[in-house]
Scaffold this motif. Structure first.
Motif, short mmCIF file in Angstrom:
data_model
loop_
_atom_site.label_atom_id
_atom_site.label_comp_id
_atom_site.label_asym_id
_atom_site.label_seq_id
_atom_site.Cartn_x
_atom_site.Cartn_y
_atom_site.Cartn_z
N MET A 1 85.46 119.45 6.85
CA MET A 1 85.72 119.87 8.22
C MET A 1 87.11 120.50 8.29
O MET A 1 88.07 119.99 7.73
N LYS A 2 87.21 121.62 9.02
CA LYS A 2 88.48 122.32 9.15
C LYS A 2 89.42 121.58 10.10
O LYS A 2 88.99 120.88 11.01
N ARG A 19 96.55 114.32 21.92
CA ARG A 19 96.17 112.92 22.19
C ARG A 19 94.82 112.84 22.91
O ARG A 19 94.01 111.95 22.63
N GLU A 20 94.56 113.78 23.80
CA GLU A 20 93.29 113.79 24.53
C GLU A 20 92.13 114.16 23.61
O GLU A 20 91.04 113.59 23.72
N ASP A 26 86.36 112.17 17.05
CA ASP A 26 86.69 111.21 16.00
C ASP A 26 87.81 111.74 15.09
O ASP A 26 87.97 111.29 13.98
N MET A 27 88.57 112.70 15.61
CA MET A 27 89.65 113.30 14.83
C MET A 27 90.90 112.42 14.84
O MET A 27 91.12 111.64 15.76
N ILE A 28 91.70 112.62 13.83
CA ILE A 28 93.04 112.02 13.74
C ILE A 28 94.02 113.13 14.05
O ILE A 28 93.77 114.29 13.72
N ILE A 163 88.56 123.17 24.01
CA ILE A 163 88.91 123.38 22.59
C ILE A 163 87.80 122.85 21.69
O ILE A 163 87.35 123.54 20.78
N LEU A 164 87.35 121.64 21.95
CA LEU A 164 86.30 121.04 21.11
C LEU A 164 85.01 121.87 21.17
O LEU A 164 84.32 122.02 20.16
#
Length: 167
Positions: A1-2, A19-20, A26-28, A163-164
């Motif tokens: 995943m990019k 942060r949002e 499930d990203m860091i 964005i997502l």
């Protein structure tokens, strides 16, 4: 995943949006300024004061190489000048958070901890100089971005969702 790399002028909300996005996915998240402060064991403002901007930019390039080689599937929020690193497009999908200078400055001034927010940004100490820098960078941000998100009049949650969806 990019990776997703958030760029934009200081104070536009890259950290808040990061942060949002973490909450909504499930990203860091990593922050390039936090990484640099960790590496140097001192604040950005102190690095600028003691070593100068060019030294700081060299640290950004070092972090950029590490991100490109070692970090995958991560949300990366960046300092306002990080967009200049030569390998930016190799780090991930570049998302430019765009807002007029007046909107960014007003948001900082209206923040409950405005004084701290301003102190944290060494290039914002002179507002006229900061606006000139904004104007110089605005075109460059657009050139290096894969996606441009206008953040004016949007909630942090809505910006993160947009964005997502686009990435």
């Amino acid at each position: 995943m990019k990776n997703i790399v958030l760029i934009g002028f200081m104070g536009v909300g890259k950290g808040s949006v990061a942060r949002e996005i973490v909450k909504q996915s499930d990203m860091i998240a990593l922050d390039t300024d936090d990484i640099i402060e960790s590496m140097e064991n001192r604040r950005i403002k102190k690095i600028f004061a003691e070593e100068g901007e060019e030294y700081f930019r060299a640290l950004e390039r070092k972090v950029a190489l590490w991100l490109q080689k070692e970090v995958k599937g991560t949300l990366i929020s960046t300092g306002g000048g990080f967009f200049k690193v030569p390998n930016l497009s190799k780090i991930g999908t570049v998302v430019f958070l765009s807002a007029p200078f007046e909107v960014i400055y007003r948001r900082i001034l209206e923040h409950p901890d405005a004084e701290k927010k301003l102190r944290k940004r060494p290039l914002f100490q002179d507002v006229e100089r900061a606006q000139k820098l904004y104007e110089e960078r605005a075109v460059s941000y657009k050139k290096v971005a894969d996606i441009i998100i206008d953040v004016q009049d949007k909630t942090i949650s809505d910006i993160a969702k947009e964005i997502l969806k686009k990435v």
